[in-house]
Design an enzyme around this catalytic site. Structure first.
Site, PDB file in Angstrom:
ATOM      1  N   ARG A   1       0.815  -1.161  -0.102  1.00 46.86           N
ATOM      2  CA  ARG A   1      -0.102   0.059  -0.184  1.00 46.86           C
ATOM      3  C   ARG A   1       1.047   1.172  -0.035  1.00 46.86           C
ATOM      4  O   ARG A   1       1.442   1.512   1.111  1.00 46.86           O
ATOM      5  CB  ARG A   1      -0.896   0.030   1.155  1.00 46.86           C
ATOM      6  CG  ARG A   1      -2.050   0.810   1.271  1.00 46.86           C
ATOM      7  CD  ARG A   1      -2.805   1.167   2.508  1.00 46.86           C
ATOM      8  NE  ARG A   1      -1.707   2.056   3.259  1.00 46.86           N
ATOM      9  CZ  ARG A   1      -1.672   1.974   4.712  1.00 46.86           C
ATOM     10  NH1 ARG A   1      -2.596   1.114   5.379  1.00 46.86           N
ATOM     11  NH2 ARG A   1      -1.206   2.748   5.466  1.00 46.86           N
TER      12      ARG A   1
ATOM     13  N   TYR B   1       3.863   5.973  11.527  1.00 43.81           N
ATOM     14  CA  TYR B   1       4.257   4.641  11.855  1.00 43.81           C
ATOM     15  C   TYR B   1       5.065   4.042  10.654  1.00 43.81           C
ATOM     16  O   TYR B   1       5.528   2.893  10.919  1.00 43.81           O
ATOM     17  CB  TYR B   1       2.929   3.817  11.813  1.00 43.81           C
ATOM     18  CG  TYR B   1       1.946   4.020  10.569  1.00 43.81           C
ATOM     19  CD1 TYR B   1       0.823   4.920  10.864  1.00 43.81           C
ATOM     20  CD2 TYR B   1       1.794   3.214   9.718  1.00 43.81           C
ATOM     21  CE1 TYR B   1       0.063   4.968   9.562  1.00 43.81           C
ATOM     22  CE2 TYR B   1       1.001   3.215   8.467  1.00 43.81           C
ATOM     23  CZ  TYR B   1       0.007   4.282   8.657  1.00 43.81           C
ATOM     24  OH  TYR B   1      -1.070   4.344   7.524  1.00 43.81           O
TER      25      TYR B   1
ATOM     26  N   HIS C   1      -3.640   4.579   4.492  1.00 42.87           N
ATOM     27  CA  HIS C   1      -4.854   3.893   4.473  1.00 42.87           C
ATOM     28  C   HIS C   1      -6.135   4.600   3.896  1.00 42.87           C
ATOM     29  O   HIS C   1      -6.835   4.218   2.936  1.00 42.87           O
ATOM     30  CB  HIS C   1      -5.179   3.568   6.244  1.00 42.87           C
ATOM     31  CG  HIS C   1      -6.451   2.980   6.240  1.00 42.87           C
ATOM     32  ND1 HIS C   1      -6.944   1.858   5.765  1.00 42.87           N
ATOM     33  CD2 HIS C   1      -7.466   3.714   6.893  1.00 42.87           C
ATOM     34  CE1 HIS C   1      -8.298   1.459   6.156  1.00 42.87           C
ATOM     35  NE2 HIS C   1      -8.532   2.568   6.741  1.00 42.87           N
TER      36      HIS C   1
END
Lengths: 362, 323
Positions: free
Chosen positions: A259, A272, A263
């Site tokens: 990805r 993160y 998100h």
């Protein structure tokens, strides 16, 4: 915390074509038995959906969409999988399969109504054989299994492709669905888009085991493929679909991808993960890889690449015009009229009261 | 005319429904070969075959989840949840999908979820729940509970023709209740309550297992000179407020009876509706006779927890004495 996205260190599964970090042995796409025009079409579709994804991101940043979840980097899995199906097969998605929906012929501008807060079901599922987006992670898997069981009962020859991410494979519904599919020999293909992240939770925290190996536990084959190789995905899904169509039951495909974006637009990946983690995946960009290979094979040239780019641009502009030009809908219709197929009288009264209250205070 | 038990009436309704609609399917844990732990699906697999009546793995969420998929494919699934307390693993599938899928897709979702419910059978934990309020609270579902064999048959036959999902609560403590009725009995429409007993002094409203209890109370009240009107709701959602209001306009007093805990139970909705729609007719507040605001207790204590005829009559006395 040491929870950085590291490849899970274990042996590739039997029959798998890739190791756990997703790379093919020679990082070189095999063209297989696909005809040149088929290969060009796969390329053009990946270019088109990537451009649409970028345009949707732009629209969100401009305040025209409430939310957007990019599928950047996952174009090969999305295009390869859907293109390998027959037009009579069905797709049961999660919520990130916008690219798949485009390949099925659903108007992207229409679909964006979902993200503009206008509708939970902007397209007719039967027309495109593409069920609505499903946000409750993993919960679409039992639906797909039931649907496939129905196909088997009717001997219809239809196959169901259900798509989910690595995070979904932790959900109880996923495990239950896999188990049911094995028990009932349901004609479906389980496709995991292992993009390494469930929002901020990396694969290493999602499971200590292997996604692909779980299929054996449920009684059917699993294969891991390079999710950034559109041809590998295409061939794996095609084989699995034909297996199901022959009555041999379900399969699991773990497509290893990444990805590249956040998100959703509400997420901040800098909290993160670090940019350098994306490097090895940029180097294996699905579109660039296919372009390189097809140029090498003399199947793609500058003119074809430019054409694909222009077509993608036109798609994006059409999409923008369509979503911004959607006509307003009557609130009472949107809020009440789809809830029941056969609305009870008391419910109809409530709907009428609501409509009257809107008229009274415009 | 012969007598039929409530349980057998359901079996017959399933049989007739499966005969009438070749797309109807029955499935769940132990419903096939065993015929169900209460024998409600007894004989169906033999009659209709393993493709249409089948056992599933032990997984309630997926029993409902596959029903969604099968309904979308054009079948009429009739999944069974073996006991009320085991509906909770399927709660997400019911509330997030069964209730909402038509709105998302425009496709009919003819699913009839059968669940035995209620206590008073001396069972262990989780086998005596009354979870109906959670589902009545969820738009997109229709929720019904028969109290008699005739209505069990008629309500199920109607549910099996509904294009919308129905949660069909079966009062397990009443599976052996007998009634003189010729099957096939008349179809019962959803959203219509039944006057189980006419009266003029107090309206007593119940559903499922409490209707019989209310009728027992009414028999005793008659001896004391009070004529109770007993309403059997039959349908929680849609709710027949017209019948309830007409009765309260006549009696001026209302008592609601259900096994589920009193706090936020379905009786609260009925009381609020009566208060709003028939306030001027009330001579006393609506009283709810219901389970305690606790989890269902160990079986030895269940009679202290459940509404019985005594507690109903206490409520009747209280409402009549209200000044």
């Amino acid at each position: 915390m040491a929870d950085v996205s590291q490849p899970v260190a274990h042996q590739p599964s039997d029959g798998g074509t890739v190791g756990p970090d997703g790379a093919t042995a020679a990082d070189d796409l095999q063209l297989g038995d696909l005809a040149p025009d088929r290969l060009c079409d796969l390329y053009a579709k990946m270019v088109r959906i990537r451009r649409a994804d970028q345009e949707a991101l732009n629209l969100q940043r401009q305040g025209e969409l409430g939310l957007w979840g990019q599928f950047l980097g996952q174009e090969a899995t999305q295009v390869g999988a859907v293109e390998a199906l027959r037009s009579t097969d069905w797709v049961v998605p999660s919520y990130r399969e916008f690219g798949m929906a485009m390949c099925r012929g659903i108007e992207p501008g229409l679909m964006l109504a979902y993200f503009r807060g206008l509708s939970f079901g902007p397209w007719e599922p039967q027309r495109y054989r593409f069920l609505p987006f499903n946000i409750v992670v993993g919960s679409q898997v039992p639906h797909a299994v039931g649907f496939a069981m129905g196909c088997r009962l009717e001997r219809s020859g239809e196959v169901v492709l259900t798509v989910f991410g690595d995070g979904a494979t932790s959900e109880g519904d996923w495990h239950e669905g896999m188990n049911f599919a094995g028990v009932f020999r349901a004609p479906l293909v389980f496709l995991c888009q292992n993009n390494h992240w469930a929002i901020s939770v990396p694969l290493s925290r999602q499971t200590a085991g292997s996604i692909v190996d779980r299929a054996a536990g449920y009684g059917f084959p699993g294969v891991r493929v390079d999710g950034n190789d559109v041809i590998a995905v295409y061939r794996a899904v095609r084989d699995a679909a034909e297996r199901a169509r022959r009555g041999e039951g379900p399969s699991l495909i773990e497509a290893v991808t990444y990805r590249m974006g956040a998100h959703t637009t509400s997420d901040d990946p800098t909290r993160y993960r670090v940019e350098s983690e994306l490097q090895p995946w940029s180097a294996r960009d699905p579109i660039h890889r296919l372009e390189g290979r097809l140029r090498q094979a003399g199947i793609l040239d500058d003119a074809a690449v430019e054409r694909a780019g222009r077509d993608a641009e036109a798609t994006a502009q059409r999409m923008r015009a369509a979503i911004l030009g959607l006509p307003a809908r009557d609130p009472a219709t949107v809020v009440f009229d789809g809830i029941y197929h056969n609305p009870p009288e008391a419910f109809r009264r409530e709907r009428d009261e609501f409509a009257a209250s809107l008229e009274a205070s415009p | 005319m012969s007598t039929v038990t409530l349980g057998k009436a359901i079996t017959q309704a399933l049989h007739d429904g499966l005969t009438e609609n070749p797309k109807a399917l029955v499935f769940g844990e132990d419903v096939g070969r065993l015929g169900g732990v209460f024998r409600i699906t007894d004989g169906l697999q033999k009659a209709f075959g393993e493709d249409r009546v089948f056992d599933t793995p032990l997984a309630e969420s997926s029993i409902i989840g596959i029903a969604v998929g099968l309904a979308l494919k054009g079948f009429h699934p009739i999944p069974e949840i073996q006991f009320d307390g085991f509906i909770y693993p399927a709660f997400n599938q019911i509330v997030s999908h069964v209730a909402k899928y038509h709105n998302r897709s425009g496709m009919p979702l003819p699913i009839t979820i059968r669940v035995p419910f209620g206590g008073n059978i001396g069972a262990v934990e989780h086998h005596s729940e009354s979870p109906e309020a959670y589902f009545a609270h969820t738009a997109g579902l229709k929720v019904v509970a028969p109290a008699t064999p005739a209505d069990a048959y008629g309500l199920l036959r109607t549910s099996l023709t509904e294009p919308d999902p129905v949660v069909f609560f079966e009062p397990k403590a009443r599976y052996y209740l007998r009634q003189e009725v010729e099957l096939p009995a008349a179809a019962v429409p959803l959203g219509k309550a039944r006057i189980a007993r006419e009266g003029s002094d107090v309206t007593v409203i119940g559903y499922g297992p409490t209707v019989e209890t209310a009728l027992q109370a009414a028999g005793r009240a008659e001896a004391e000179g009070h004529a109770l009107e007993v309403i059997d709701l039959r349908s929680l959602s849609p709710l027949d407020t017209d019948t309830i209001v007409a009765s309260v306009r006549k009696t001026h007093r209302a008592v609601v009876v259900h096994e589920a805990p009193v706090f936020c139970g379905f009786g609260a909705e009925i009381a609020a509706r009566i208060s709003h729609d028939a306030f001027d007719s009330l001579e006393a507040p609506v009283i709810r006779v219901a389970g305690l605001n606790t989890p269902y207790p160990p079986a030895r204590y269940e009679k202290l927890y459940l509404p019985d005829a005594d507690r109903i009559l206490d409520a009747v006395d209280e409402t009549l004495a209200y000044a």
